[in-house]
Design an enzyme around this catalytic site. Structure first.
Site, PDB file in Angstrom:
ATOM      1  N   ASP A 216       0.833  -1.201   0.000  1.00 31.92           N
ATOM      2  CA  ASP A 216       0.000   0.000   0.000  1.00 31.92           C
ATOM      3  C   ASP A 216       0.873   1.259   0.000  1.00 31.92           C
ATOM      4  O   ASP A 216       1.872   1.335   0.727  1.00 31.92           O
ATOM      5  CB  ASP A 216      -0.864  -0.036   1.265  1.00 31.92           C
ATOM      6  CG  ASP A 216      -1.965   0.988   1.270  1.00 31.92           C
ATOM      7  OD1 ASP A 216      -2.814   0.950   0.365  1.00 31.92           O
ATOM      8  OD2 ASP A 216      -1.989   1.825   2.200  1.00 31.92           O
ATOM      9  N   GLU A 267      15.050 -14.757   0.220  1.00 31.55           N
ATOM     10  CA  GLU A 267      15.413 -15.825   1.159  1.00 31.55           C
ATOM     11  C   GLU A 267      14.420 -16.988   1.078  1.00 31.55           C
ATOM     12  O   GLU A 267      14.679 -18.075   1.578  1.00 31.55           O
ATOM     13  CB  GLU A 267      15.383 -15.291   2.603  1.00 31.55           C
ATOM     14  CG  GLU A 267      16.474 -14.307   2.939  1.00 31.55           C
ATOM     15  CD  GLU A 267      16.201 -13.658   4.289  1.00 31.55           C
ATOM     16  OE1 GLU A 267      15.394 -14.186   5.084  1.00 31.55           O
ATOM     17  OE2 GLU A 267      16.790 -12.585   4.527  1.00 31.55           O
TER      18      GLU A 267
HETATM   19  C1  NOJ Z   1      -4.433   2.966  -0.822  1.00 36.32           C
HETATM   20  C2  NOJ Z   1      -5.534   1.985  -0.604  1.00 36.32           C
HETATM   21  O1  NOJ Z   1      -5.772   1.275  -1.788  1.00 36.32           O
HETATM   22  C3  NOJ Z   1      -6.715   2.784  -0.141  1.00 36.32           C
HETATM   23  O2  NOJ Z   1      -7.890   2.026  -0.119  1.00 36.32           O
HETATM   24  C4  NOJ Z   1      -6.396   3.341   1.218  1.00 36.32           C
HETATM   25  O3  NOJ Z   1      -7.449   4.191   1.647  1.00 36.32           O
HETATM   26  C5  NOJ Z   1      -5.113   4.160   1.183  1.00 36.32           C
HETATM   27  N1  NOJ Z   1      -4.068   3.524   0.428  1.00 36.32           N
HETATM   28  C6  NOJ Z   1      -4.593   4.384   2.579  1.00 36.32           C
HETATM   29  O4  NOJ Z   1      -4.081   3.181   3.096  1.00 36.32           O
END
Ligand code: NOJ
Length: 553
Positions: A216, A267
């Site tokens: 993310d 790894e």
């Molecule tokens: C990107 C994620 O896909 C989204 O759903 C989220 O709100 C934000 N990052 C924050 O983590």
């Protein structure tokens, strides 16, 4: 563009060619009946996924979380939230997926934690300058009494990017940084303790047997030195895709983190993979995330954001193959996910609510559902013919449109609250799936509960209704994926062909692929044998908003 040959990346690892299906666990399948999907629900539907033909699943977060941002606010990275089940449920799901030859990627959220994470709770109680504060981005405020935020940055979800805390002695105190919601404090990734913690979290899930991670906000973890003021342009994409030199997006230092993680992944056996969520202004910049010693894949958001326009689509495919090919990585392809308007609606947005502006409380003119679905089917027909790895978002295989009429009292996206109702946010693509045309919550569970209401018209998109309909979107997806696999379309070269300005046309070996993005039928000529038509048609003229795969005698 005719006869320009483009070669996709070399290599035989599974992730170079895989079709990966994104599961949004809270909306996939609910066995507990509480209206929120769960891990046993996923396990119970694995045969359905197997029959779709996908290679892998990616699960949006299911870790312990107060769910302020639907799980992208993690309080414990090493456990499952009771909403979704238990670690034992996860292990069972993983084993059952592997038994069917389906790989499993989990979401990792390293940019920020939940404010309920034990580290953040400790930081709140600790003193400025302490080891506990140093795990997050705490700063003194500006102004005579520190009453102003440390800089002018604005949260992706609206409002300021800083929150002032009350110190343990009751006095107004420092501020902490949150790119997203106030409940999502950013970690300080210049701190070695944070880095070591995440190496350990990676190993926790790798040891359980996961095949990789979707990372993310993989462009946000390092902030520019000195945290200089910055305001995006009014029309900028909030995740950074349209802007250069943003002090919290795409800073060079992030690449050290991924080189480090690459070594951890190496790894383990079995070609474990990292896929980055990085919104960057160009494909060349995006490709930096997948240099040979960094991540393995990164989402191709320029492709996702491409409007229904033949020149734009040809350009982005050509540029993607060039940019990713130059670093030896596969291009990925993606049309929908849990953050954007579903492509069966997005591709028919009108001038009154143009691409990227979304479907909001003030948008005039809803997209035409018939045009939208035709374009979506055509777009997917093109996408699944391309060399590289393709991501699908749950429900697109049913042709689901964006849910546009959700009553305000059900909305849950923090964007809706932080903009005071100015922007709907992303709830419209997150509505629970319809599995059966009849029955409670269209088969999502047995109680009829659903955390977001399902539109009544979704009976016709139910999986069981589409199974028996040869012309359904579900059967189109199954056919495309099966042919993609048997013809090895995930790898190899692409030769551009000329079918006119409104067409996207190329050849993959003996297979011709053409899409009509114009307003007149396109004559394909003599000796054509169709393998796929995104919509059924007679004769050799390709209708508008349609794509086909064919061979030529
Ligand atoms: C990107 C994620 O896909 C989204 O759903 C989220 O709100 C934000 N990052 C924050 O983590």
């Amino acid at each position: 563009m005719a006869d320009l040959e483009q070669i996709a990346s070399p290599g035989s690892e599974w992730w170079r060619t895989a079709v990966i299906y994104q599961i949004y666990p809270r909306s996939f399948s609910d066995t507990s009946g509480d209206g929120i999907g769960d891990l046993p629900g996923i396990t119970s539907r694995l045969d359905d996924l197997k029959s779709l033909g996908i290679d892998a699943i990616w699960l949006s977060p299911f870790m312990t979380s107060p769910q302020k941002d639907a799980g992208y606010d993690v309080a414990d990275y090493r456990d499952v939230d009771p909403l979704f089940g238990t670690l034992a449920d996860f292990d069972e799901m993983l084993a059952q997926a592997h038994a069917r030859g389906i790989r499993v990627i989990v979401d990792l959220v390293p940019n920020h934690s939940s404010d309920q994470h034990v580290w953040f709770q400790q930081a709140l109680k600790a003193a400025p300058g302490s080891r506990e504060r140093a795990r997050y981005v705490f700063r003194d405020g500006r102004g005579e009494h520190g009453e102003l935020p440390p800089n002018n940055w604005e949260s992706v979800f609206g409002g300021g990017m800083w929150q002032r805390i009350t110190e343990a002695d009751g006095t107004p105190g420092q501020w902490y940084l949150h790119i997203f919601d106030v409940s999502q404090p950013d970690f300080d990734w210049t701190n070695e303790e944070v880095r070591e913690e995440f190496r350990s979290i990676l190993r926790f899930w790798l040891d359980r047997g996961v095949d990789g991670f979707r990372v993310d906000v993989a462009h946000g973890m390092i902030k520019a030195d000195g945290l200089p003021d910055y305001l995006p342009a009014a029309d900028a994409d909030s995740m950074g895709g349209g802007e250069e030199n943003v002090p919290y997006w795409g800073q060079d230092g992030v690449h050290d983190i991924y080189r480090d993680w690459h070594r951890v992944m190496a790894e383990y056996d079995g070609d474990r993979a990292l896929c980055g969520e990085a919104w960057l202004p160009t494909l060349e910049r995006t490709a930096l995330w997948v240099r040979p010693d960094e991540m393995h894949q990164t989402f191709n958001f320029p492709y996702l954001m491409t409007p229904w326009d033949a020149t734009a689509l040809r350009d982005v495919i050509r540029d993607s193959l060039s940019a990713f090919g130059a670093v030896g990585a596969p291009s990925t392809w993606v049309l929908s996910n849990h953050d954007v308007i579903r492509h069966a609606s997005r591709l028919a947005l009108t001038a009154d609510s143009p691409q990227g502006d979304g479907i909001g409380p003030k948008s005039a003119g809803k997209p035409d559902p018939v045009i939208g679905l035709s374009r979506a089917r055509a777009a997917t027909t093109v996408m699944l013919s391309l060399p590289g790895s393709a991501y699908l978002f749950q429900g697109e295989e049913l042709g689901l449109p964006e849910a546009m009429e959700i009553p305000d009292e059900f909305r849950q996206d923090p964007t809706w609250f932080r903009t005071g109702g100015e922007r709907y946010g992303r709830d419209g693509c997150r509505v629970p799936l319809p599995w059966t045309a009849d029955g409670p919550a269209f088969g999502f569970n047995e109680t009829g509960e659903s955390w977001l209401p399902q539109p009544d018209e979704w009976a016709r998109f139910a999986r069981d209704a589409e199974e028996g309909d040869a012309g359904s979107t579900l059967n189109l997806y199954k056919h495309l994926i099966a042919e993609r696999r048997s013809r090895g379309l995930g790898t190899g070269s692409l030769v551009w062909e000329d079918a006119g300005a409104d067409a996207v046309a190329f050849r993959r070996g003996e297979l011709h692929v053409v899409a009509n993005l114009g307003s007149e039928p396109i004559e394909l000529g003599e000796g054509v044998t169709f393998l796929v038509q995104s919509e059924p048609f007679d004769g050799s003229a390709l209708p508008v908003n349609t794509a086909a795969w064919f061979t030529r005698a």
